[in-house]
Design a protein around this motif. Structure first.
Motif, PDB file in Angstrom:
ATOM      1  N   TRP A  10      51.475 -10.875  -8.471  1.00 15.70           N
ATOM      2  CA  TRP A  10      50.138 -11.253  -8.008  1.00 15.70           C
ATOM      3  C   TRP A  10      49.957 -10.879  -6.533  1.00 15.70           C
ATOM      4  O   TRP A  10      48.919 -10.367  -6.133  1.00 15.70           O
ATOM      5  CB  TRP A  10      49.882 -12.744  -8.212  1.00 15.70           C
ATOM      6  CG  TRP A  10      49.530 -13.092  -9.622  1.00 15.70           C
ATOM      7  CD1 TRP A  10      50.259 -13.835 -10.499  1.00 15.70           C
ATOM      8  CD2 TRP A  10      48.346 -12.700 -10.340  1.00 15.70           C
ATOM      9  NE1 TRP A  10      49.605 -13.934 -11.708  1.00 15.70           N
ATOM     10  CE2 TRP A  10      48.428 -13.241 -11.642  1.00 15.70           C
ATOM     11  CE3 TRP A  10      47.220 -11.944 -10.020  1.00 15.70           C
ATOM     12  CZ2 TRP A  10      47.444 -13.057 -12.605  1.00 15.70           C
ATOM     13  CZ3 TRP A  10      46.232 -11.754 -10.989  1.00 15.70           C
ATOM     14  CH2 TRP A  10      46.353 -12.302 -12.253  1.00 15.70           C
ATOM     15  N   ILE A  14      47.189  -8.405  -4.967  1.00 16.12           N
ATOM     16  CA  ILE A  14      46.281  -8.824  -3.904  1.00 16.12           C
ATOM     17  C   ILE A  14      46.311  -7.821  -2.758  1.00 16.12           C
ATOM     18  O   ILE A  14      45.258  -7.434  -2.228  1.00 16.12           O
ATOM     19  CB  ILE A  14      46.626 -10.249  -3.426  1.00 16.12           C
ATOM     20  CG1 ILE A  14      46.230 -11.244  -4.518  1.00 16.12           C
ATOM     21  CG2 ILE A  14      45.923 -10.589  -2.113  1.00 16.12           C
ATOM     22  CD1 ILE A  14      46.791 -12.638  -4.331  1.00 16.12           C
ATOM     23  N   TYR A  17      44.378  -4.848  -3.890  1.00 18.43           N
ATOM     24  CA  TYR A  17      42.943  -5.124  -3.856  1.00 18.43           C
ATOM     25  C   TYR A  17      42.419  -5.063  -2.419  1.00 18.43           C
ATOM     26  O   TYR A  17      41.398  -4.422  -2.142  1.00 18.43           O
ATOM     27  CB  TYR A  17      42.630  -6.494  -4.467  1.00 18.43           C
ATOM     28  CG  TYR A  17      41.278  -7.027  -4.068  1.00 18.43           C
ATOM     29  CD1 TYR A  17      40.110  -6.422  -4.515  1.00 18.43           C
ATOM     30  CD2 TYR A  17      41.158  -8.125  -3.215  1.00 18.43           C
ATOM     31  CE1 TYR A  17      38.861  -6.885  -4.132  1.00 18.43           C
ATOM     32  CE2 TYR A  17      39.918  -8.590  -2.825  1.00 18.43           C
ATOM     33  CZ  TYR A  17      38.774  -7.972  -3.288  1.00 18.43           C
ATOM     34  OH  TYR A  17      37.543  -8.423  -2.898  1.00 18.43           O
ATOM     35  N   ASN A  18      43.128  -5.706  -1.475  1.00 17.20           N
ATOM     36  CA  ASN A  18      42.682  -5.750  -0.087  1.00 17.20           C
ATOM     37  C   ASN A  18      42.581  -4.364   0.541  1.00 17.20           C
ATOM     38  O   ASN A  18      41.720  -4.128   1.378  1.00 17.20           O
ATOM     39  CB  ASN A  18      43.611  -6.636   0.752  1.00 17.20           C
ATOM     40  CG  ASN A  18      43.403  -8.106   0.471  1.00 17.20           C
ATOM     41  OD1 ASN A  18      42.334  -8.537   0.064  1.00 17.20           O
ATOM     42  ND2 ASN A  18      44.446  -8.893   0.669  1.00 17.20           N
ATOM     43  N   TYR A  41      44.502 -16.788  -7.460  1.00 17.96           N
ATOM     44  CA  TYR A  41      45.650 -16.251  -6.736  1.00 17.96           C
ATOM     45  C   TYR A  41      45.204 -15.657  -5.407  1.00 17.96           C
ATOM     46  O   TYR A  41      45.859 -15.833  -4.383  1.00 17.96           O
ATOM     47  CB  TYR A  41      46.385 -15.200  -7.569  1.00 17.96           C
ATOM     48  CG  TYR A  41      47.124 -15.813  -8.727  1.00 17.96           C
ATOM     49  CD1 TYR A  41      48.374 -16.388  -8.541  1.00 17.96           C
ATOM     50  CD2 TYR A  41      46.562 -15.846 -10.004  1.00 17.96           C
ATOM     51  CE1 TYR A  41      49.057 -16.971  -9.594  1.00 17.96           C
ATOM     52  CE2 TYR A  41      47.232 -16.429 -11.061  1.00 17.96           C
ATOM     53  CZ  TYR A  41      48.477 -16.989 -10.850  1.00 17.96           C
ATOM     54  OH  TYR A  41      49.142 -17.569 -11.899  1.00 17.96           O
ATOM     55  N   LEU A  42      44.090 -14.965  -5.430  1.00 15.71           N
ATOM     56  CA  LEU A  42      43.546 -14.384  -4.204  1.00 15.71           C
ATOM     57  C   LEU A  42      43.294 -15.477  -3.178  1.00 15.71           C
ATOM     58  O   LEU A  42      43.659 -15.361  -2.012  1.00 15.71           O
ATOM     59  CB  LEU A  42      42.244 -13.629  -4.515  1.00 15.71           C
ATOM     60  CG  LEU A  42      41.522 -13.003  -3.340  1.00 15.71           C
ATOM     61  CD1 LEU A  42      42.373 -11.916  -2.702  1.00 15.71           C
ATOM     62  CD2 LEU A  42      40.190 -12.427  -3.808  1.00 15.71           C
ATOM     63  N   LYS A  46      45.844 -16.306   0.471  1.00 20.51           N
ATOM     64  CA  LYS A  46      45.243 -15.916   1.749  1.00 20.51           C
ATOM     65  C   LYS A  46      46.028 -16.536   2.884  1.00 20.51           C
ATOM     66  O   LYS A  46      46.524 -17.646   2.787  1.00 20.51           O
ATOM     67  CB  LYS A  46      43.788 -16.380   1.839  1.00 20.51           C
ATOM     68  CG  LYS A  46      42.843 -15.467   1.122  1.00 20.51           C
ATOM     69  CD  LYS A  46      41.427 -15.797   1.460  1.00 20.51           C
ATOM     70  CE  LYS A  46      40.507 -14.803   0.791  1.00 20.51           C
ATOM     71  NZ  LYS A  46      39.141 -15.011   1.120  1.00 20.51           N
TER      72      LYS A  46
END
Length: 102
Positions: A10, A14, A17-18, A41-42, A46
């Motif tokens: 995960w 992330i 994705y970022n 999860y995002l 953080k």
């Protein structure tokens, strides 16, 4: 059947994705990941707001002549001209605000 993802997987997703530049909906669609399963999860991975941000350096220009009437302090795009006889408390307050903005 979908295999459960580990915490490390995960976190990797992330990061991906970022760095993708896509919005969440488009990225999830492209990766065929349910937005409703990705978002928690995002949110949980953080970085806390209390972590220190990247330090940025400014420049200080001190005139060679001791008779000069000011010092220029440049932080990012902000330049402060500090005249002889300045109020130290005011300078501390101004620098505090400038550092928060940079």
């Amino acid at each position: 059947m979908n295999k459960r993802k580990s915490k490390a997987q995960w976190m990797s997703l992330i990061k991906e994705y970022n760095s993708s530049g896509l919005n969440l909906t488009a990225w999830c669609r492209e990766k065929e990941i349910s937005k409703s399963s990705f978002y928690p999860y995002l949110k949980s991975f953080k970085a806390p707001a209390s972590e220190p941000s990247e330090q940025r350096w400014g420049t200080v220009t001190i005139p060679k002549s001791t008779e000069a009437s000011s010092i220029s302090l440049k932080v990012g795009t902000i330049t402060l001209d500090i005249k002889n006889g300045f109020d130290k408390e005011t300078l501390i307050d101004v620098l505090s605000v400038v550092m928060k903005l940079c």
